[in-house]
Scaffold this active site. Structure first.
Site, PDB file in Angstrom:
ATOM      1  N   ASP A 114      -1.623   6.500   6.418  1.00 18.82           N
ATOM      2  CA  ASP A 114      -2.705   5.684   5.864  1.00 18.82           C
ATOM      3  C   ASP A 114      -2.978   4.595   6.900  1.00 18.82           C
ATOM      4  O   ASP A 114      -2.196   3.660   7.049  1.00 18.82           O
ATOM      5  CB  ASP A 114      -2.271   5.074   4.525  1.00 18.82           C
ATOM      6  CG  ASP A 114      -3.288   4.075   3.970  1.00 18.82           C
ATOM      7  OD1 ASP A 114      -4.327   3.837   4.627  1.00 18.82           O
ATOM      8  OD2 ASP A 114      -3.035   3.530   2.867  1.00 18.82           O
ATOM      9  N   TRP A 139       0.824  -1.217   0.000  1.00 13.59           N
ATOM     10  CA  TRP A 139       0.000   0.000   0.000  1.00 13.59           C
ATOM     11  C   TRP A 139       0.847   1.250   0.000  1.00 13.59           C
ATOM     12  O   TRP A 139       0.550   2.214  -0.719  1.00 13.59           O
ATOM     13  CB  TRP A 139      -1.001  -0.002   1.160  1.00 13.59           C
ATOM     14  CG  TRP A 139      -2.128  -0.952   0.912  1.00 13.59           C
ATOM     15  CD1 TRP A 139      -2.419  -2.083   1.617  1.00 13.59           C
ATOM     16  CD2 TRP A 139      -3.106  -0.891  -0.143  1.00 13.59           C
ATOM     17  NE1 TRP A 139      -3.506  -2.721   1.076  1.00 13.59           N
ATOM     18  CE2 TRP A 139      -3.951  -2.021   0.004  1.00 13.59           C
ATOM     19  CE3 TRP A 139      -3.344  -0.004  -1.190  1.00 13.59           C
ATOM     20  CZ2 TRP A 139      -5.025  -2.274  -0.862  1.00 13.59           C
ATOM     21  CZ3 TRP A 139      -4.416  -0.259  -2.051  1.00 13.59           C
ATOM     22  CH2 TRP A 139      -5.235  -1.375  -1.882  1.00 13.59           C
ATOM     23  N   LYS A 166     -12.622  -1.738   6.368  1.00 10.51           N
ATOM     24  CA  LYS A 166     -11.838  -2.716   7.113  1.00 10.51           C
ATOM     25  C   LYS A 166     -12.354  -2.810   8.554  1.00 10.51           C
ATOM     26  O   LYS A 166     -12.649  -3.879   9.038  1.00 10.51           O
ATOM     27  CB  LYS A 166     -10.354  -2.339   7.116  1.00 10.51           C
ATOM     28  CG  LYS A 166      -9.792  -1.910   5.750  1.00 10.51           C
ATOM     29  CD  LYS A 166      -9.624  -3.056   4.767  1.00 10.51           C
ATOM     30  CE  LYS A 166      -9.369  -2.642   3.324  1.00 10.51           C
ATOM     31  NZ  LYS A 166      -8.255  -1.789   3.040  1.00 10.51           N
TER      32      LYS A 166
HETATM   33  C1  LIG Z   1      -7.732  -1.264   1.573  1.00  7.49           C
HETATM   34  C2  LIG Z   1      -6.623  -0.293   1.658  1.00  7.49           C
HETATM   35  C3  LIG Z   1      -6.490   0.768   0.758  1.00  7.49           C
HETATM   36  C4  LIG Z   1      -7.393   0.944  -0.457  1.00  7.49           C
HETATM   37  O1  LIG Z   1      -8.657   1.274  -0.126  1.00  7.49           O
HETATM   38  P1  LIG Z   1      -9.764   1.496  -1.273  1.00  7.49           P
HETATM   39  O2  LIG Z   1     -10.941   1.879  -0.458  1.00  7.49           O
HETATM   40  O3  LIG Z   1      -9.917   0.206  -2.009  1.00  7.49           O
HETATM   41  O4  LIG Z   1      -9.300   2.591  -2.153  1.00  7.49           O
HETATM   42  C5  LIG Z   1      -5.452   1.666   0.938  1.00  7.49           C
HETATM   43  N1  LIG Z   1      -4.577   1.525   1.953  1.00  7.49           N
HETATM   44  C6  LIG Z   1      -4.669   0.507   2.831  1.00  7.49           C
HETATM   45  C7  LIG Z   1      -3.682   0.400   3.937  1.00  7.49           C
HETATM   46  C8  LIG Z   1      -5.692  -0.432   2.713  1.00  7.49           C
HETATM   47  O5  LIG Z   1      -5.788  -1.442   3.594  1.00  7.49           O
END
Ligand SMILES: *Cc1c(COP(=O)(O)O)cnc(C)c1O
Length: 362
Positions: free
Chosen positions: A169, A103, A193
């Site tokens: 993030d 990511w 999540k």
């Molecule tokens: C799932 C995830 C993303 C992407 O999220 P989307 O909603 O699919 O754009 C980005 N960063 C992390 C750490 C993630 O777990």
């Protein structure tokens, strides 16, 4: 409440607390006597405004969000933020990025379209690299604090000595533990999540970072505009915000090991992760390859040493009521995502299935 449903280890969209799902079902046709479902309400009406304000207040309380931060409910997900953050914060200048897995690598690549991106440190997908080559004149330092695919988590946020703000993030561990805000300028995460259904993106942004968006930044993604309109510049993802609000209430009320709220959730997450990692480490049949000091409490990738057994493992797990354990295609093997809504019983059931599978195939 004892669940009759299987345990769902999906990495996202992921399992939600069962009491929240029951509540949503019971309010589906008529929210609090309004005669409407939340999906059918004006986002500017008093009913939805009350839902939004309660969700914001509960989230601010749970994460002890400092008063100089704005909380925004946006759309576009984590991947959207990979562009929206540099559009708002980079000023077209320098951005430093720490790469610890898939990511953060994606974030750095996207930011490159808008800014001068420098990889200040890069790990091997199983560790957190040391010796960061940071630039004093960077607009921010990007870190993914929980790498969902690789299973690498920062258990302490880095302290950036030069005062450059951190952008984190935290999509896949938001609300699983407290956030120490000292060095953070912005935190973002998709809801799917740990927070609620896909479609809501949460952004926490320090007020002094607002107002510097590049001219090409879409107005609907300009944090200053979104903040000035209390997340209602355009129609927000109303139903997702409502479900997230119920999840916040569920976390606030959760009790575990003599603790309550976020402290209870964190302790439960610590215990769940310890149970699963110690079972993996005690076995010669399974393995997790991440350095112990940065193993994720949320996403546990693991391998069967005999990979020929992968398909049987997944099929038997499914019959045993343990769903979505297949690893990400880029890593292979298995991955158990054990987010907030996964009860301890779910991890106990997984560990006992794994022991049983090993006894039969080992
Ligand atoms: C799932 C995830 C993303 C992407 O999220 P989307 O909603 O699919 O754009 C980005 N960063 C992390 C750490 C993630 O777990």
């Amino acid at each position: 409440m004892i669940s009759s449903r299987p345990f769902n280890f999906s990495a996202g969209p992921a399992t939600l607390p069962e009491p929240v799902l029951h509540r949503v079902a019971s309010e589906m046709l008529d929210w609090h006597g309004s005669g409407m479902s939340v999906m059918e309400m004006s986002h500017r009406g008093k009913e939805f405004c009350a839902i939004l304000e309660a969700a914001l207040a509960d989230l601010r309380e749970l994460l002890a969000v400092p008063a100089n931060f704005r909380i925004l409910f946006m759309q576009g997900g984590g991947l959207g933020e990979n562009a929206i953050v540099p559009l708002n914060l980079s000023r077209g200048g320098k951005v430093d990025a720490i790469v610890t897995g898939s990511w953060s690598r994606k974030s750095a690549a996207e930011a490159r379209r808008y800014a001068d991106v420098h990889i200040a440190a890069e790990g091997n997908g199983r560790n957190i690299p040391k010796d960061w080559q940071l630039r004093d004149d960077a607009a921010y330092v990007h870190v993914c604090t929980n790498e969902t695919i690789d299973g690498v988590e920062f258990h302490d946020l880095p302290r950036i000595a030069n005062g450059v703000p951190l952008v984190i993030d935290c999509s896949s561990h938001m609300l699983s533990r407290p956030i120490v805000w000292d060095h953070v300028g912005l935190a973002f995460g998709g809801a799917q999540k740990n927070i609620g259904p896909a479609g809501v993106t949460l952004v926490f942004v320090r007020e002094d970072l607002l107002g510097h968006a590049l001219d090409i930044c879409p107005t609907a993604f300009n944090y200053e505009t979104v903040a000035a309109n209390n997340s209602m510049y355009n129609t927000p993802p109303t139903f997702g915000i409502y479900v997230a609000g119920l999840v916040f209430q569920w976390v606030k009320g959760l009790q575990y090991a003599g603790k309550r709220g976020l402290a209870a959730i964190e302790q439960r997450n610590i215990d769940k992760a310890a149970l699963l990692y110690s079972a993996l480490d005690a076995s010669g049949f399974y393995e997790n390859r991440v350095e112990p000091s940065c193993r994720s409490r949320m996403n546990v990738p693991f391998f069967l040493k005999d990979e020929k057994l992968n398909d049987s493992f997944l099929a038997e797990a499914k019959s045993a009521g343990l769903l979505q354990l297949k690893g990400h295609k880029s890593v292979g093997g298995m991955r158990a995502s054990i987010y907030n809504a996964m009860p301890l019983e779910g991890v106990q059931a997984l560990v006992s299935f794994m022991k049983d599978f090993e006894a039969r195939h080992g």
